[in-house]
Design a protein around this motif. Structure first.
Motif, PDB file in Angstrom:
ATOM      1  N   PRO A 218       0.827  -1.210   0.000  1.00 51.73           N
ATOM      2  CA  PRO A 218       0.000   0.000   0.000  1.00 51.73           C
ATOM      3  C   PRO A 218       0.862   1.260   0.000  1.00 51.73           C
ATOM      4  CG  PRO A 218      -0.718  -1.557   1.691  1.00 51.73           C
ATOM      5  CD  PRO A 218       0.620  -2.019   1.204  1.00 51.73           C
ATOM      6  N   LEU A 219       0.416   2.265  -0.756  1.00 47.06           N
ATOM      7  CA  LEU A 219       1.091   3.547  -0.846  1.00 47.06           C
ATOM      8  C   LEU A 219       0.113   4.662  -0.483  1.00 47.06           C
ATOM      9  CD1 LEU A 219       2.886   2.975  -4.272  1.00 47.06           C
ATOM     10  CD2 LEU A 219       3.942   2.821  -2.013  1.00 47.06           C
ATOM     11  N   PRO A 220       0.615   5.843  -0.152  1.00 46.63           N
ATOM     12  CA  PRO A 220      -0.297   6.957   0.161  1.00 46.63           C
ATOM     13  C   PRO A 220      -1.149   7.345  -1.045  1.00 46.63           C
ATOM     14  CG  PRO A 220       1.961   7.419   0.890  1.00 46.63           C
ATOM     15  CD  PRO A 220       2.031   6.202   0.032  1.00 46.63           C
ATOM     16  N   ASP A 221      -2.189   8.116  -0.791  1.00 43.05           N
ATOM     17  CA  ASP A 221      -3.032   8.691  -1.851  1.00 43.05           C
ATOM     18  C   ASP A 221      -3.738   7.631  -2.695  1.00 43.05           C
ATOM     19  OD1 ASP A 221      -2.176  11.259  -1.053  1.00 43.05           O
ATOM     20  OD2 ASP A 221      -0.396  11.096  -2.329  1.00 43.05           O
TER      21      ASP A 221
ATOM     22  N   MET B 294      13.646 -15.642 -13.623  1.00 47.69           N
ATOM     23  CA  MET B 294      12.398 -15.390 -12.906  1.00 47.69           C
ATOM     24  C   MET B 294      11.486 -14.523 -13.758  1.00 47.69           C
ATOM     25  SD  MET B 294      11.776 -13.569  -9.192  1.00 47.69           S
ATOM     26  CE  MET B 294      10.174 -13.640  -8.385  1.00 47.69           C
ATOM     27  N   THR B 295      10.274 -14.993 -13.998  1.00 41.46           N
ATOM     28  CA  THR B 295       9.280 -14.123 -14.615  1.00 41.46           C
ATOM     29  C   THR B 295       8.765 -13.166 -13.546  1.00 41.46           C
ATOM     30  OG1 THR B 295       7.377 -15.558 -14.153  1.00 41.46           O
ATOM     31  CG2 THR B 295       8.633 -15.982 -16.176  1.00 41.46           C
ATOM     32  N   PHE B 296       8.366 -11.979 -13.971  1.00 41.82           N
ATOM     33  CA  PHE B 296       8.006 -10.957 -12.984  1.00 41.82           C
ATOM     34  C   PHE B 296       7.061  -9.948 -13.621  1.00 41.82           C
ATOM     35  CE2 PHE B 296       8.854  -7.271 -10.167  1.00 41.82           C
ATOM     36  CZ  PHE B 296       8.785  -7.893  -8.929  1.00 41.82           C
ATOM     37  N   LEU B 297       6.185  -9.406 -12.789  1.00 38.10           N
ATOM     38  CA  LEU B 297       5.248  -8.383 -13.239  1.00 38.10           C
ATOM     39  C   LEU B 297       5.026  -7.406 -12.097  1.00 38.10           C
ATOM     40  CD1 LEU B 297       3.100  -7.266 -15.243  1.00 38.10           C
ATOM     41  CD2 LEU B 297       1.492  -8.906 -14.251  1.00 38.10           C
ATOM     42  N   ALA B 298       5.212  -6.126 -12.369  1.00 37.68           N
ATOM     43  CA  ALA B 298       4.999  -5.080 -11.374  1.00 37.68           C
ATOM     44  C   ALA B 298       3.889  -4.161 -11.854  1.00 37.68           C
ATOM     45  CB  ALA B 298       6.283  -4.281 -11.147  1.00 37.68           C
ATOM     46  N   LEU B 299       2.905  -3.907 -10.980  1.00 32.49           N
ATOM     47  CA  LEU B 299       1.784  -3.052 -11.315  1.00 32.49           C
ATOM     48  C   LEU B 299       1.629  -1.963 -10.262  1.00 32.49           C
ATOM     49  CD1 LEU B 299       0.662  -6.315 -11.476  1.00 32.49           C
ATOM     50  CD2 LEU B 299      -0.959  -5.141 -12.955  1.00 32.49           C
ATOM     51  N   LYS B 300       1.262  -0.783 -10.713  1.00 31.76           N
ATOM     52  CA  LYS B 300       0.970   0.315  -9.801  1.00 31.76           C
ATOM     53  C   LYS B 300      -0.459   0.785 -10.062  1.00 31.76           C
ATOM     54  CE  LYS B 300       3.354   4.319  -7.843  1.00 31.76           C
ATOM     55  NZ  LYS B 300       4.522   5.221  -8.007  1.00 31.76           N
ATOM     56  N   TRP B 301      -1.253   0.779  -9.013  1.00 28.47           N
ATOM     57  CA  TRP B 301      -2.661   1.125  -9.127  1.00 28.47           C
ATOM     58  C   TRP B 301      -2.911   2.464  -8.471  1.00 28.47           C
ATOM     59  CZ3 TRP B 301      -7.168   0.760 -11.263  1.00 28.47           C
ATOM     60  CH2 TRP B 301      -8.331   1.096 -10.571  1.00 28.47           C
ATOM     61  N   ASN B 302      -3.584   3.340  -9.202  1.00 29.03           N
ATOM     62  CA  ASN B 302      -3.980   4.635  -8.657  1.00 29.03           C
ATOM     63  C   ASN B 302      -5.497   4.640  -8.524  1.00 29.03           C
ATOM     64  OD1 ASN B 302      -4.697   7.369  -8.248  1.00 29.03           O
ATOM     65  ND2 ASN B 302      -2.816   8.052  -9.247  1.00 29.03           N
TER      66      ASN B 302
ATOM     67  N   ARG C  21      -3.050   4.619  -3.559  1.00 29.09           N
ATOM     68  CA  ARG C  21      -2.235   3.892  -4.527  1.00 29.09           C
ATOM     69  C   ARG C  21      -1.803   2.548  -3.935  1.00 29.09           C
ATOM     70  NH1 ARG C  21       2.663   7.415  -5.671  1.00 29.09           N
ATOM     71  NH2 ARG C  21       2.419   7.742  -3.428  1.00 29.09           N
ATOM     72  N   LEU C  22      -1.507   1.637  -4.829  1.00 27.67           N
ATOM     73  CA  LEU C  22      -1.084   0.296  -4.417  1.00 27.67           C
ATOM     74  C   LEU C  22      -0.067  -0.234  -5.414  1.00 27.67           C
ATOM     75  CD1 LEU C  22      -1.635  -2.335  -2.625  1.00 27.67           C
ATOM     76  CD2 LEU C  22      -3.204  -2.994  -4.458  1.00 27.67           C
ATOM     77  N   PHE C  23       1.010  -0.823  -4.899  1.00 33.46           N
ATOM     78  CA  PHE C  23       1.978  -1.510  -5.754  1.00 33.46           C
ATOM     79  C   PHE C  23       1.762  -3.009  -5.575  1.00 33.46           C
ATOM     80  CE2 PHE C  23       5.531  -1.777  -8.432  1.00 33.46           C
ATOM     81  CZ  PHE C  23       5.970  -0.492  -8.746  1.00 33.46           C
ATOM     82  N   ALA C  24       1.602  -3.717  -6.676  1.00 36.06           N
ATOM     83  CA  ALA C  24       1.399  -5.164  -6.633  1.00 36.06           C
ATOM     84  C   ALA C  24       2.421  -5.837  -7.545  1.00 36.06           C
ATOM     85  CB  ALA C  24      -0.017  -5.528  -7.080  1.00 36.06           C
ATOM     86  N   VAL C  25       2.984  -6.946  -7.075  1.00 32.04           N
ATOM     87  CA  VAL C  25       3.939  -7.698  -7.892  1.00 32.04           C
ATOM     88  C   VAL C  25       3.599  -9.187  -7.833  1.00 32.04           C
ATOM     89  CG1 VAL C  25       5.784  -6.019  -7.528  1.00 32.04           C
ATOM     90  CG2 VAL C  25       5.596  -7.986  -6.008  1.00 32.04           C
ATOM     91  N   ILE C  26       3.961  -9.883  -8.886  1.00 38.87           N
ATOM     92  CA  ILE C  26       3.823 -11.330  -8.923  1.00 38.87           C
ATOM     93  C   ILE C  26       4.975 -11.876  -9.758  1.00 38.87           C
ATOM     94  CG2 ILE C  26       2.289 -11.277 -10.947  1.00 38.87           C
ATOM     95  CD1 ILE C  26       0.807 -13.714  -9.698  1.00 38.87           C
ATOM     96  N   GLY C  27       5.498 -13.027  -9.356  1.00 42.01           N
ATOM     97  CA  GLY C  27       6.629 -13.596 -10.086  1.00 42.01           C
ATOM     98  C   GLY C  27       6.754 -15.082  -9.851  1.00 42.01           C
ATOM     99  N   ASP C  28       7.604 -15.709 -10.649  1.00 42.97           N
ATOM    100  CA  ASP C  28       7.779 -17.159 -10.582  1.00 42.97           C
ATOM    101  C   ASP C  28       9.225 -17.493 -10.924  1.00 42.97           C
ATOM    102  OD1 ASP C  28       7.528 -19.887 -10.565  1.00 42.97           O
ATOM    103  OD2 ASP C  28       6.183 -20.011 -12.285  1.00 42.97           O
TER     104      ASP C  28
ATOM    105  N   ALA D 123      13.156   2.963  -0.318  1.00 44.61           N
ATOM    106  CA  ALA D 123      14.031   4.044  -0.753  1.00 44.61           C
ATOM    107  C   ALA D 123      13.322   5.005  -1.699  1.00 44.61           C
ATOM    108  CB  ALA D 123      15.273   3.470  -1.434  1.00 44.61           C
ATOM    109  N   ASP D 124      12.384   4.491  -2.487  1.00 37.45           N
ATOM    110  CA  ASP D 124      11.698   5.334  -3.471  1.00 37.45           C
ATOM    111  C   ASP D 124      10.259   4.855  -3.647  1.00 37.45           C
ATOM    112  OD1 ASP D 124      10.964   7.057  -5.443  1.00 37.45           O
ATOM    113  OD2 ASP D 124      12.264   6.219  -7.001  1.00 37.45           O
ATOM    114  N   PRO D 125       9.359   5.264  -2.749  1.00 34.88           N
ATOM    115  CA  PRO D 125       7.961   4.815  -2.832  1.00 34.88           C
ATOM    116  C   PRO D 125       7.257   5.273  -4.100  1.00 34.88           C
ATOM    117  CG  PRO D 125       8.439   5.799  -0.684  1.00 34.88           C
ATOM    118  CD  PRO D 125       9.598   6.117  -1.576  1.00 34.88           C
TER     119      PRO D 125
END
Length: 209
Positions: free
Chosen positions: A11-14, A75-83, A16-23, A48-50
């Protein structure tokens, strides 16, 4: 048990949410150790850098992780940022499975390729990661998964596959997200019968409100 699947929600302020998934390739303790390295590195980077964007996060993670991988590990990886304020999802992929997006407007489940090379396939001169955006409407559903879901097999060796996963998402889309995950995994367990899973299985479902 220890495995190489990884997902995390930060969870981030305002709103927002950062979600990741990987294998991580491989199974058991070696894959699990890489997964723990990724989790620790990711949390340090986010601390260090939200406000980091997904593309930069994936590239920085790659730069930190790859020197610790042997030549056969990736490693497969996916990073998502939700506003949540403007309902925009921004993501950057590294060879991971599709994003499944069910549009509440047209009732269609879209299969979005996440793109990019898996972490560990580039060993030097890392190329910048691409970033994409998707505007969601109220009621839209996003499902993320690892290949342990789609590759799960029945006693005859037939894989559940992406089509069955999509059908299951559609069948249960009206449920609350937690119940939806349980119902989809129940469909998967009925399909495999008495055949034990051969890989970790991770399924994450979001709904835009």
């Amino acid at each position: 048990e220890v495995g190489g699947d990884y997902y995390d929600l930060l969870p981030l302020p305002d709103e927002r949410l950062f979600a990741v998934i990987g294998d991580v390739s491989g199974k058991g303790l070696p894959a699990g150790m890489i997964m723990l390295i990724v989790r620790t590195t990711l949390h340090l980077l986010m601390d260090a850098d939200p406000d980091a964007n997904p593309a930069r996060l994936v590239q920085t993670l790659e730069e930190r992780l790859v020197p610790q991988l042997d030549a056969l590990t990736f490693m497969t990886f996916l990073a998502l940022k939700w506003n949540g304020r403007d309902r925009v999802m921004t993501w950057s992929g590294a060879g991971h499975e599709h994003i499944l997006w069910r549009s509440a407007q047209d009732g269609v489940i879209h299969r979005i390729r996440t793109g990019g090379l898996a972490l560990g396939l580039q060993r030097e001169n890392f190329t910048p990661r691409e970033e994409r955006k998707l505007a969601l409407a109220q009621g839209d559903i996003v499902a993320l998964y690892t290949d342990g879901v789609t590759d799960c097999r029945d006693a005859t060796g037939i894989a559940w596959g992406l089509d069955r996963l999509v059908e299951s998402v559609e069948r249960h889309h009206s449920l609350p997200t937690e119940s939806m995950v349980e119902a989809i995994l129940a469909d998967l367990d009925r399909f495999r019968g008495q055949e034990p899973p051969t890989d970790d299985r991770t399924l994450v479902v979001f709904q835009s409100t």
